[in-house]
Motif scaffolding. Structure first.
Motif, PDB file in Angstrom:
ATOM      1  N   ALA A  38      52.801  62.672  78.976  1.00 48.22           N
ATOM      2  CA  ALA A  38      53.024  63.885  79.777  1.00 48.22           C
ATOM      3  C   ALA A  38      51.840  64.834  79.759  1.00 48.22           C
ATOM      4  O   ALA A  38      51.825  65.804  80.522  1.00 48.22           O
ATOM      5  N   LEU A  39      50.850  64.585  78.918  1.00 53.05           N
ATOM      6  CA  LEU A  39      49.666  65.444  78.893  1.00 53.05           C
ATOM      7  C   LEU A  39      48.494  64.813  79.637  1.00 53.05           C
ATOM      8  O   LEU A  39      47.354  65.256  79.492  1.00 53.05           O
ATOM      9  N   MET A  40      48.781  63.788  80.430  1.00 56.33           N
ATOM     10  CA  MET A  40      47.757  63.224  81.305  1.00 56.33           C
ATOM     11  C   MET A  40      47.625  64.100  82.549  1.00 56.33           C
ATOM     12  O   MET A  40      48.471  64.952  82.828  1.00 56.33           O
ATOM     13  N   LYS A  41      46.562  63.880  83.323  1.00 52.97           N
ATOM     14  CA  LYS A  41      46.288  64.702  84.499  1.00 52.97           C
ATOM     15  C   LYS A  41      47.154  64.263  85.678  1.00 52.97           C
ATOM     16  O   LYS A  41      46.692  63.609  86.611  1.00 52.97           O
ATOM     17  N   ARG A  42      48.418  64.643  85.618  1.00 55.07           N
ATOM     18  CA  ARG A  42      49.345  64.382  86.724  1.00 55.07           C
ATOM     19  C   ARG A  42      50.563  65.277  86.535  1.00 55.07           C
ATOM     20  O   ARG A  42      50.651  66.041  85.578  1.00 55.07           O
ATOM     21  N   ALA A  43      51.495  65.175  87.462  1.00 57.57           N
ATOM     22  CA  ALA A  43      52.665  66.048  87.422  1.00 57.57           C
ATOM     23  C   ALA A  43      53.817  65.390  86.682  1.00 57.57           C
ATOM     24  O   ALA A  43      54.053  64.190  86.817  1.00 57.57           O
ATOM     25  N   THR A  44      54.523  66.195  85.912  1.00 61.61           N
ATOM     26  CA  THR A  44      55.770  65.774  85.288  1.00 61.61           C
ATOM     27  C   THR A  44      56.843  66.754  85.742  1.00 61.61           C
ATOM     28  O   THR A  44      56.698  67.973  85.567  1.00 61.61           O
ATOM     29  N   ILE A  45      57.891  66.237  86.345  1.00 62.40           N
ATOM     30  CA  ILE A  45      58.936  67.071  86.923  1.00 62.40           C
ATOM     31  C   ILE A  45      60.184  66.977  86.056  1.00 62.40           C
ATOM     32  O   ILE A  45      60.734  65.892  85.856  1.00 62.40           O
ATOM     33  N   PHE A  46      60.612  68.122  85.522  1.00 59.57           N
ATOM     34  CA  PHE A  46      61.815  68.183  84.702  1.00 59.57           C
ATOM     35  C   PHE A  46      62.961  68.689  85.567  1.00 59.57           C
ATOM     36  O   PHE A  46      62.921  69.813  86.069  1.00 59.57           O
ATOM     37  N   LEU A  47      63.964  67.854  85.745  1.00 60.49           N
ATOM     38  CA  LEU A  47      65.108  68.191  86.588  1.00 60.49           C
ATOM     39  C   LEU A  47      66.353  68.379  85.731  1.00 60.49           C
ATOM     40  O   LEU A  47      66.576  67.644  84.766  1.00 60.49           O
ATOM     41  N   SER A  48      67.152  69.364  86.094  1.00 58.22           N
ATOM     42  CA  SER A  48      68.456  69.522  85.459  1.00 58.22           C
ATOM     43  C   SER A  48      69.253  70.533  86.262  1.00 58.22           C
ATOM     44  O   SER A  48      68.728  71.214  87.142  1.00 58.22           O
ATOM     45  N   THR A  49      70.517  70.634  85.947  1.00 60.76           N
ATOM     46  CA  THR A  49      71.342  71.689  86.494  1.00 60.76           C
ATOM     47  C   THR A  49      71.018  72.986  85.739  1.00 60.76           C
ATOM     48  O   THR A  49      70.333  72.949  84.711  1.00 60.76           O
ATOM     49  N   PRO A  50      71.470  74.156  86.223  1.00 63.09           N
ATOM     50  CA  PRO A  50      71.178  75.402  85.520  1.00 63.09           C
ATOM     51  C   PRO A  50      71.646  75.357  84.061  1.00 63.09           C
ATOM     52  O   PRO A  50      72.731  74.860  83.763  1.00 63.09           O
ATOM     53  N   GLY A  51      70.793  75.860  83.163  1.00 61.18           N
ATOM     54  CA  GLY A  51      71.146  75.874  81.749  1.00 61.18           C
ATOM     55  C   GLY A  51      70.885  74.564  81.038  1.00 61.18           C
ATOM     56  O   GLY A  51      71.332  74.371  79.900  1.00 61.18           O
ATOM     57  N   GLY A  52      70.141  73.672  81.685  1.00 58.28           N
ATOM     58  CA  GLY A  52      69.889  72.359  81.090  1.00 58.28           C
ATOM     59  C   GLY A  52      68.837  72.352  80.000  1.00 58.28           C
ATOM     60  O   GLY A  52      68.636  71.322  79.350  1.00 58.28           O
ATOM     61  N   GLY A  53      68.129  73.451  79.801  1.00 57.78           N
ATOM     62  CA  GLY A  53      67.163  73.536  78.711  1.00 57.78           C
ATOM     63  C   GLY A  53      65.708  73.464  79.132  1.00 57.78           C
ATOM     64  O   GLY A  53      64.815  73.387  78.285  1.00 57.78           O
ATOM     65  N   LYS A  54      65.428  73.525  80.440  1.00 57.96           N
ATOM     66  CA  LYS A  54      64.041  73.398  80.918  1.00 57.96           C
ATOM     67  C   LYS A  54      63.175  74.560  80.433  1.00 57.96           C
ATOM     68  O   LYS A  54      62.073  74.358  79.922  1.00 57.96           O
ATOM     69  N   SER A  55      63.671  75.786  80.619  1.00 61.76           N
ATOM     70  CA  SER A  55      62.881  76.961  80.227  1.00 61.76           C
ATOM     71  C   SER A  55      62.662  77.015  78.722  1.00 61.76           C
ATOM     72  O   SER A  55      61.582  77.395  78.251  1.00 61.76           O
ATOM     73  N   SER A  56      63.678  76.626  77.962  1.00 66.24           N
ATOM     74  CA  SER A  56      63.527  76.604  76.501  1.00 66.24           C
ATOM     75  C   SER A  56      62.468  75.602  76.082  1.00 66.24           C
ATOM     76  O   SER A  56      61.653  75.874  75.188  1.00 66.24           O
TER      77      SER A  56
END
Length: 358
Positions: A38-56
């Motif tokens: 995930a630290l390579m030069k490309r995009a990683t998209i984190f998907l979840s419903t609200p409250g799924g823990g993305k911001s944390s």
């Protein structure tokens, strides 16, 4: 937050005002969801419903969180998180290796489409604002990592990015102080435009229609006293679902069609993204999708253990003398009492559906 308050009433990571307390309640198992590349030069998209823990998850990679984790590495409540981050080479015993650059997309970007200018100018303003804010946050992160003040920014040198033919109106090569002033002027000018009733000429803002300015954040490109400041710059764009539909599509199109200068993580909601439509390509080579719920669902007991861990951490931090939250939960809901509750609830749902269908 006062640690004697009820820790279960805080549903969003933004409500935890102290990094140490937030990290104490963080479940390290979530780190395992991050792809190893995930630290390579490309995009990683984190998907979840609200409250799924993305911001944390994103907050963990901010400079202040990483430094706090290092400071408390010997403490039992932080040692597991420290170990997982060290294993991923995010940090060492003494310093972070990653410069985490966190930007929420919930801040007034969609208002740009209310301006009475053509769509191309709106797009240019959008990417100019994104570029400027990312560069400013990066400089703030460097100041935090190196314990600098704004007066010390002239000690930082940013060279002109290699592999980029032209960056219109860019300040490179420059000092950190010059870059800070340049990016601040762009941000302030665009925000003033949003606040004004008159639509000015947008050519004066050093406009961009891409993320090419982020090439300047290549670790070899930023030095202090001739030495690199960090190993990897990681851009984290949170709350992408708050962008307008046009901005949302433009951002994903840029990430797909251009060579990404550094790893970029996006936190998005399922309902706003169709990855196959917006990112037509080979997943794994051009981008990576991490569906948080699907990841946990495929790991059997992992999600259950995660929730128990979080609940136990919050119980232990609260006002009650509870160290294991599972002691407060029935082992099964297959009882006559619950059967009656499920029956009544299902009947209410059925009546509601039948009423709305008429």
């Amino acid at each position: 937050m006062n640690e004697q308050e009820n820790p279960f009433k805080y549903r969003h990571e933004e409500q935890f005002d102290k990094d140490a307390f937030f990290l104490k309640l963080f479940a390290p198992e979530i780190i395992e969801l991050i792809p190893t590349d995930a630290l390579m030069k490309r995009a990683t998209i984190f998907l979840s419903t609200p409250g799924g823990g993305k911001s944390s998850l994103f907050r963990i990679f901010k400079p202040n969180s990483l430094i706090t984790t290092i400071s408390y590495q010997e403490n039992e409540e932080y040692s597991e998180l420290f170990g997982k981050l060290k294993e991923r080479k995010i940090l060492t015993n003494t310093e972070p290796k990653v410069l985490g650059i966190y930007l929420s997309c919930a801040r007034n970007y969609d208002e740009l489409e209310l301006l009475k200018i053509n769509p191309l100018q709106q797009k240019h303003l959008f990417f100019s604002l994104i570029n400027a804010r990312i560069l400013l946050i990066a400089l703030h992160g460097i100041m935090f990592l190196k314990e600098l003040t704004k007066k010390d920014l002239n000690k930082i040198r940013i060279d002109y990015p290699i592999h980029v033919e032209t960056l219109p109106n860019s300040p490179f090569p420059c000092t950190g102080e010059e870059l800070y002033q340049w990016a601040s002027n762009i941000e302030n000018s665009i925000c003033d435009l949003l606040d004004s009733y008159e639509q000015e000429d947008t050519k004066e803002f050093g406009l961009s229609d891409s993320l090419d300015y982020l090439h300047a954040l290549n670790p070899e490109n930023i030095t202090m006293n001739g030495e690199k400041i960090f190993e990897t710059a990681l851009v984290m764009l949170d709350d992408v679902q708050f962008l307008s539909k046009t901005q949302h599509h433009s951002l994903y199109s840029i990430l797909k069609s251009h060579q990404i200068p550094l790893p970029i993580w996006l936190a998005d909601r399922r309902e706003t993204l169709d990855p196959n439509e917006l990112l037509p390509g080979n997943e794994g080579r051009e981008f990576t999708i991490v569906s948080i719920e699907d990841q946990f669902r495929s790991k059997g007991k992992t999600f259950e253990n995660l929730v128990k861990n979080i609940a136990s951490k919050r119980s232990k931090a609260g006002i009650l003398d509870i160290t294991d939250f599972t002691q407060c939960v029935d082992g099964s809901i297959l009882t006559k009492e619950w059967d009656e509750k499920f029956k009544n609830t299902s009947m209410q749902i059925r009546k509601k559906i039948e009423t709305e269908a008429q």
